[in-house]
Design a protein around this motif. Sequence first.
Motif, PDB file in Angstrom:
ATOM      1  N   VAL A 299       0.863  -1.185   0.000  1.00  0.00           N
ATOM      2  CA  VAL A 299       0.000   0.000   0.000  1.00  0.00           C
ATOM      3  C   VAL A 299       0.902   1.238   0.000  1.00  0.00           C
ATOM      4  O   VAL A 299       1.709   1.415   0.921  1.00  0.00           O
ATOM      5  CB  VAL A 299      -0.917   0.024   1.233  1.00  0.00           C
ATOM      6  CG1 VAL A 299      -1.801   1.275   1.212  1.00  0.00           C
ATOM      7  CG2 VAL A 299      -1.772  -1.234   1.288  1.00  0.00           C
ATOM      8  N   PRO A 300       0.832   2.090  -1.035  1.00  0.00           N
ATOM      9  CA  PRO A 300       1.696   3.281  -1.077  1.00  0.00           C
ATOM     10  C   PRO A 300       1.475   4.169   0.152  1.00  0.00           C
ATOM     11  O   PRO A 300       0.351   4.313   0.634  1.00  0.00           O
ATOM     12  CB  PRO A 300       1.245   3.997  -2.359  1.00  0.00           C
ATOM     13  CG  PRO A 300       0.621   2.930  -3.198  1.00  0.00           C
ATOM     14  CD  PRO A 300      -0.030   1.992  -2.229  1.00  0.00           C
ATOM     15  N   ILE A 301       2.553   4.726   0.660  1.00  0.00           N
ATOM     16  CA  ILE A 301       2.472   5.613   1.816  1.00  0.00           C
ATOM     17  C   ILE A 301       3.315   6.847   1.551  1.00  0.00           C
ATOM     18  O   ILE A 301       4.409   6.763   0.977  1.00  0.00           O
ATOM     19  CB  ILE A 301       2.926   4.889   3.107  1.00  0.00           C
ATOM     20  CG1 ILE A 301       2.793   5.802   4.333  1.00  0.00           C
ATOM     21  CG2 ILE A 301       4.326   4.352   2.984  1.00  0.00           C
ATOM     22  CD1 ILE A 301       3.030   5.088   5.656  1.00  0.00           C
ATOM     23  N   ASN A 302       2.809   7.991   1.979  1.00  0.00           N
ATOM     24  CA  ASN A 302       3.484   9.267   1.764  1.00  0.00           C
ATOM     25  C   ASN A 302       4.866   9.263   2.411  1.00  0.00           C
ATOM     26  O   ASN A 302       5.021   8.845   3.558  1.00  0.00           O
ATOM     27  CB  ASN A 302       2.611  10.393   2.353  1.00  0.00           C
ATOM     28  CG  ASN A 302       3.116  11.764   1.973  1.00  0.00           C
ATOM     29  OD1 ASN A 302       4.195  12.160   2.391  1.00  0.00           O
ATOM     30  ND2 ASN A 302       2.337  12.477   1.177  1.00  0.00           N
ATOM     31  N   SER A 303       5.869   9.751   1.693  1.00  0.00           N
ATOM     32  CA  SER A 303       7.239   9.743   2.207  1.00  0.00           C
ATOM     33  C   SER A 303       7.380  10.594   3.467  1.00  0.00           C
ATOM     34  O   SER A 303       8.211  10.302   4.329  1.00  0.00           O
ATOM     35  CB  SER A 303       8.216  10.231   1.134  1.00  0.00           C
ATOM     36  OG  SER A 303       7.905  11.551   0.732  1.00  0.00           O
ATOM     37  N   GLU A 304       6.576  11.650   3.608  1.00  0.00           N
ATOM     38  CA  GLU A 304       6.645  12.487   4.802  1.00  0.00           C
ATOM     39  C   GLU A 304       6.259  11.694   6.052  1.00  0.00           C
ATOM     40  O   GLU A 304       6.837  11.877   7.128  1.00  0.00           O
ATOM     41  CB  GLU A 304       5.741  13.703   4.645  1.00  0.00           C
ATOM     42  CG  GLU A 304       6.224  14.701   3.596  1.00  0.00           C
ATOM     43  CD  GLU A 304       5.313  15.910   3.491  1.00  0.00           C
ATOM     44  OE1 GLU A 304       4.319  15.970   4.264  1.00  0.00           O
ATOM     45  OE2 GLU A 304       5.582  16.786   2.650  1.00  0.00           O
ATOM     46  N   MET A 305       5.268  10.816   5.928  1.00  0.00           N
ATOM     47  CA  MET A 305       4.871   9.973   7.059  1.00  0.00           C
ATOM     48  C   MET A 305       6.023   9.069   7.484  1.00  0.00           C
ATOM     49  O   MET A 305       6.238   8.834   8.680  1.00  0.00           O
ATOM     50  CB  MET A 305       3.656   9.117   6.685  1.00  0.00           C
ATOM     51  CG  MET A 305       2.389   9.894   6.405  1.00  0.00           C
ATOM     52  SD  MET A 305       1.040   8.763   5.948  1.00  0.00           S
ATOM     53  CE  MET A 305      -0.290   9.938   5.610  1.00  0.00           C
TER      54      MET A 305
END
Length: 678
Positions: A299-305
Motif C-alpha cells: 500500500v503506497p504511503i506518503n514519504s513524509e509519514m
Amino acid sequence: MGNDEILSKGFKLLREPLINYVCEQLKDSYGSSWWMEGVLKVLPEEQIRNLPNSGEYADLVNSLDVGRGLLLLFLNWRNIFHDKVDQDGSGLVNGARDLSKDLYAIASKAANIGGVDFDDRETSRALDMMYQLCMCFDKDQAYQIDCLYKSVGEQKSSDDGYSQGAMNVISSMPRRDLEPGPAVSVDVNKLIDSFEGCIVRKDLTKKIKEGANVPIFVLEYLLGMYCSSQIESEIKEGIEIVKDKLAKLYIRPDEAERVKSNIREAGEGYAIIDKVTVSLDYKKDLYMASFLSLGLNNVPINSEMVVENPRLLSGGIWCIVTFDYSYIEGEPHINPFKITRLSPIQMPFVDVDDYIAQRKNFTKDEWITLMLRSTGIESNELPTRTRMLLLARMMPLVENNINLCELGPRSTGKSHIYKEISPSSILVSGGQASVASLFYNLSTRTPGLVCNWDVVAFDEVAEIKFKDKDAITIMKDYMASGSFSRGGEHLEGKASMVFVGNINESIDSLLLQASLFKPFPVGMNEDTAFLDRMHCYIPGWEIEPFSPKAFTNDYGFICDYLAEIARELRKIQFSSIIDDFFTLDSSLKERDVKAVKKIVSAMMKLIYPDGNVDKEGLRDILEFALEMRSRVKEQLKRIQPDGEFEGVMFAYTDNETGEKREVRVPECVELEGKQHHT
C-alpha cells in the motif's frame, strides 16, 4: 579415613539389602529360572565371566557384588522393577532406576581409579544417592550410610583449596535477606517533569488489559496520552476514551476481510489500529506499507509519514491509520487503498540522551524502583537481593549477545519480560525451535530470529527439541561469537539468548545428584561446551511466586518507551569500566572474563546509564556479575569432574588498597556448611 575408604564402606552397607531385594524380585518373577533369565541373560558378557551357571539360591546371591546388583536393577527395570514402584511393601521409588545407573558408574570408577581419592563433592553426592536407594530396602542400613555422609570432610585440614589464610583473600557472599528492603517513594511530580508523556499508572494497564487482547505497549501508549493526569475524574474520562478507541479501531486477524469490505463501502475516513511496516520499492521509488492484522501489502504511503516515523522502516510500529478507498476502472495495478492519516501509538522516536541526562535526578534506589515498576512489579515488598535478580532479567534487552539462564519455581514471572515488555523480544516454545526458524532458512534464503530480534527467549527449556542434528552446534557457534555459517552463508546477529524453565526438585538435591542445569533436555544438560557459553545463571528459586500485591499500582515508564530506550542502550558499552577501580583474578578464563564484563555492562546500563557510579556502587555490580557467572562454572565442575573447569577463582583485587576478594555462590556455600557441620 580417606574418601575412597568412606565410599567403600558405603557400598558395603548398600550391597546386602540391594542384592537381597533384587534377587527376591527376580525369583518371584521367573521362579526357578530366575538366575538364567534375570541375571545371566541380562548382564553383559564381561559381567558374567566369573559367575556360576547354577547353584543354591544363597550361593548365587552371595556371588553378586554391589556393582552387578546395581546393574541388574537398572537392566531389569522395564520388565520387572517398574511395576514394583509404589506397591505396598516394596518401598521402591521412581528415581531408583537413575540412582542405580549413576551409582554403578561411581562403583566402576572406584574399582578402577588406582588409589586416587575422590573429592568431597563427589563423595557426598555418591553417599547421598546410596542413602536414597538404600531407604527403599533397609532403613537401618540407610541411616548408617547417612552417618558416613555426615563424616565427609571432617578430616580435611583447614588449608585445603583456596583458604583465606593461605591466600589472604576475603570471601564474599551475597546476603539472601528474607525481609523487605527499604521502602522507596518516587516523587510523581519529579517523574512527570523528567519524563513527560513517557510514564503511565500501571494499575490502569491491569484494569484494561484484562478485557483487551492488545499488546501491552500499545495499551500503555494510549493510557499515557489520555490518562497522564493525577486528577481522578480526568483519569476516568481518559480510560473511557481508551476503551472506546480499542473497541472501535482495534481489529483481530480473523476480522480482516470484513474490515477491508467496510473500508471499501465507507469510501473515505475509515480508521483502524494495526501494526504498520514500511519498505522502499526502489524500482518504483515508492514507500510501500504492510499491515499485520489487516493482511494488506504494497500500500503506497506518503514519504513524509515515513520520515516523521523512522521506526516504520525498522520492524514497524502500531498506528491509528485512516484509509480512503478509490478503485480506478481499467487501472488494476493501482492499489485502491489510500493512507490519508497515520498516528503512531508507539513512540515514533526516543531521545536516549535526554533519558540518560535525567538519571541524575534520582537516587539509585529510586531508579531501581522505577525500572521494576515499569515492568509491573512493586519492589517495596521485596528484599534488596530479589530486586537485583528481577532487574537482571532485563539485561538481554540492553546488552547485545548476552546468554542468560533462569530456572526456578512456577509463577515467578520468568518469561513475562520477554513476552510483554518489549516488541523487540520474542518468546519461543521449545518444541517449535528449528535451525531454519532460529538461524537461516535454506529454502527461502532468509535469516532467522537471531538476525531479526533483540532477544530470543526459550520458554520451558525442558521441552526444547531440535529435529536438525547440527542445531546445537550452530547454537554453540552463535552463542560464542554472535555469528554462524549456514548453507555457504556467514551471518551475524545481535540477539541475546535466554533460557527459562521450572525446577521441580530441591536445590541441594540437584547439586548433590547432578547440577542446576538438570532441567534442560537430556544431552543439553551435560553438554559442557554448550553450557560454558552461558554468561549468567539467575537463581530463580530465590524469587517467591508472585501474589497480587507483587504488582504495582504506581507510576512507571510506558513499556514501549522503555523498550526503545533499551534498544538504544545496546549501542553503549561499559565493559571496561571495572578497570578504573578493580582487577579481575588472573585465573579467570577468557569466557569467564567476557561473561563478567557483559553482566557488568548490562547492569550499568540498567542502574547507571550515565556511567556516573562510585567505587562501592561498581563493587556491588561486579560482585553480582562474578556470582552469576560463577554459578555456571560450579555446575560445569559437577558435570565434568575431571579438572578441566577447576583452578578458577572468581575474585578481584581493589586497585587502590590491594585487597583481594573472592565471590562465592550462596547455595554452594550453604551446602558445604550442611555437609561439614550437620
